[in-house]
Design a protein around this motif. Sequence first.
Motif, short mmCIF file in Angstrom:
data_model
loop_
_atom_site.label_atom_id
_atom_site.label_comp_id
_atom_site.label_asym_id
_atom_site.label_seq_id
_atom_site.Cartn_x
_atom_site.Cartn_y
_atom_site.Cartn_z
N GLY A 200 1.10 -1.11 0.00
CA GLY A 200 0.05 0.19 -0.50
C GLY A 200 0.48 1.43 -0.09
O GLY A 200 0.86 1.95 -0.90
N ALA A 201 1.31 1.05 0.72
CA ALA A 201 2.54 2.19 0.57
C ALA A 201 3.47 2.65 -0.29
O ALA A 201 3.33 3.97 -1.04
CB ALA A 201 3.85 2.63 1.98
N GLY A 202 4.04 1.39 -1.22
CA GLY A 202 4.54 1.89 -2.31
C GLY A 202 3.70 1.76 -3.22
O GLY A 202 4.50 2.67 -4.08
N LEU A 203 2.47 1.63 -3.32
CA LEU A 203 2.20 2.16 -4.91
C LEU A 203 1.07 3.87 -4.27
O LEU A 203 1.06 4.32 -5.35
CB LEU A 203 0.60 0.66 -4.31
N VAL A 204 1.00 3.45 -2.93
CA VAL A 204 0.57 5.20 -2.79
C VAL A 204 1.58 5.97 -2.89
O VAL A 204 1.44 7.50 -3.81
CB VAL A 204 0.40 5.26 -0.94
N GLY A 205 2.90 5.68 -3.20
CA GLY A 205 3.98 6.93 -3.52
C GLY A 205 4.68 6.61 -5.30
O GLY A 205 4.37 7.63 -5.88
N ILE A 206 4.38 5.67 -5.53
CA ILE A 206 3.87 5.80 -7.21
C ILE A 206 2.80 6.51 -7.48
O ILE A 206 2.95 7.12 -8.74
CB ILE A 206 4.29 3.96 -7.50
N VAL A 207 1.52 6.06 -7.58
CA VAL A 207 0.56 6.93 -7.56
C VAL A 207 0.49 8.48 -7.53
O VAL A 207 0.00 9.26 -8.26
CB VAL A 207 -0.96 6.21 -6.87
N GLU A 208 0.58 8.78 -6.28
CA GLU A 208 1.18 9.90 -6.42
C GLU A 208 2.15 11.01 -7.06
O GLU A 208 1.97 11.62 -7.30
CB GLU A 208 2.45 10.29 -4.96
N SER A 209 3.29 10.24 -7.48
CA SER A 209 4.52 10.79 -8.94
C SER A 209 3.08 10.67 -9.86
O SER A 209 3.85 11.72 -10.69
CB SER A 209 5.30 9.56 -8.69
N VAL A 210 2.80 9.95 -10.14
CA VAL A 210 1.98 9.76 -11.95
C VAL A 210 0.84 11.14 -11.54
O VAL A 210 0.80 12.04 -12.58
CB VAL A 210 0.64 8.15 -11.96
N GLY A 211 0.09 10.96 -10.51
CA GLY A 211 -0.76 12.42 -10.16
C GLY A 211 0.34 13.96 -10.23
O GLY A 211 -0.69 14.93 -11.03
N LEU A 212 1.18 13.75 -9.65
CA LEU A 212 2.27 14.84 -10.14
C LEU A 212 2.51 15.83 -10.90
O LEU A 212 2.50 16.35 -11.73
CB LEU A 212 3.54 15.02 -8.38
N LEU A 213 2.60 14.83 -11.92
CA LEU A 213 3.52 14.24 -13.90
C LEU A 213 2.08 14.74 -14.05
O LEU A 213 2.16 15.71 -15.22
CB LEU A 213 3.57 12.81 -13.69
N ALA A 214 0.97 14.59 -13.88
CA ALA A 214 -0.37 14.59 -15.07
C ALA A 214 -0.80 16.15 -14.26
O ALA A 214 -1.40 16.86 -15.21
CB ALA A 214 -1.13 14.41 -14.41
N LEU A 215 -0.60 16.42 -13.23
CA LEU A 215 -0.52 17.74 -12.65
C LEU A 215 0.29 18.78 -12.76
O LEU A 215 -0.58 20.26 -13.60
CB LEU A 215 -1.11 17.85 -11.10
N ALA A 216 1.43 18.63 -13.62
CA ALA A 216 2.29 19.22 -13.96
C ALA A 216 2.00 19.60 -15.82
O ALA A 216 1.80 20.60 -15.69
CB ALA A 216 4.00 18.60 -13.38
N LEU A 217 1.43 18.39 -16.25
CA LEU A 217 1.14 18.43 -17.84
C LEU A 217 0.03 19.61 -17.94
O LEU A 217 -0.01 19.98 -19.48
CB LEU A 217 1.20 17.05 -18.19
N THR A 218 -0.69 18.89 -17.23
CA THR A 218 -2.22 19.69 -17.32
C THR A 218 -1.94 21.66 -16.84
O THR A 218 -2.58 22.16 -17.81
CB THR A 218 -3.68 19.19 -16.76
#
Length: 227
Positions: free
Chosen positions: A45-63
Motif C-alpha cells: 500500500g505504501a509503495g503504491l501510494v508513492g507511485i500513484v502520487e508521482s503519476v498524479g504530480l506528473l499529470a498535474l504538471a502537464l495540465t
Amino acid sequence: MAISVLDVRDTVVLPAVRVPSLRLVPTPAATAASTPLRLPLSVLGAGLVGIVESVGLLALALTGIDDVLASPLHLPGWLLGAGLLVLAGWIVLCAGGGAALIDGAGRRLVRTVAYCELALLGLLIVATTTSSALPASPAGLSLPLLLLMAVAVPVGKLLLVGSPSAERWIAQGPRVRARRVDPVAAHRVLATLTLGLIGLSLAAVAVLVPAQGAGSNEPASAVFSQH
C-alpha cells in the motif's frame, strides 16, 4: 612413565568412552527468520501510494504548465525553471521511494519525502489561511480545506511504513533477483528468422497492396467560382 597396568592400558589403547559430535538443530525461531516473508499489504500500500502520487504530480504538471505560462503574473524564467526542477525531483523521489520500499531496500526515502510533504503542506495551510486574496480552488471547496485533506497522503505513508510487518520486510534486506538467460542470446537463430520474416512481410505489403488514390467520383476539395 606408567606406574600400573591401568596406566599402560590408557597409553596404548584408545579410550572406550566416545563423545558424540555436536549437531546443530535449527530452532523454530531461526527457521521462521530464514523463511522469506511474503509482501505485506502495508508495504504494498505504501509503495503504491508513492507511485500513484508521482503519476498524479506528473499529470498535474502537464495540465497546469499552460496556465502558469499564460498567467498575467509573468513569472521570471529562473523561477519557472526552479519550480519545474523541484517538481521533477519530487516526482522521482516519490516513485523511487515506493519502488525501493516494495523491493525491501529501505524506507528512509519514503519517510523523508513524507516529512517534507507535511512541512510543505503546513506552510501552505498557514499561508492560505492568513492571506486575504485566495486563488479559486477546484471542486468548489476552500483551498485550506483541500490542503488539509491532502495531509492524509503523507500521514498514511508514515503509518504504513511504520507497521511491524513493514519493519520485518525491511529487516530481510533487498530481494535477490534470479539471473535469467537472455532469450535473444539463447535463441539467436529464431530471433533472426523472426526479424527477417517481419521485414519480408512488410515489404510484400508495401509492394503488392497499391495505395488508394482519390477516385474520379469523389467531390473536389476546393470550389472555384467565376465572377
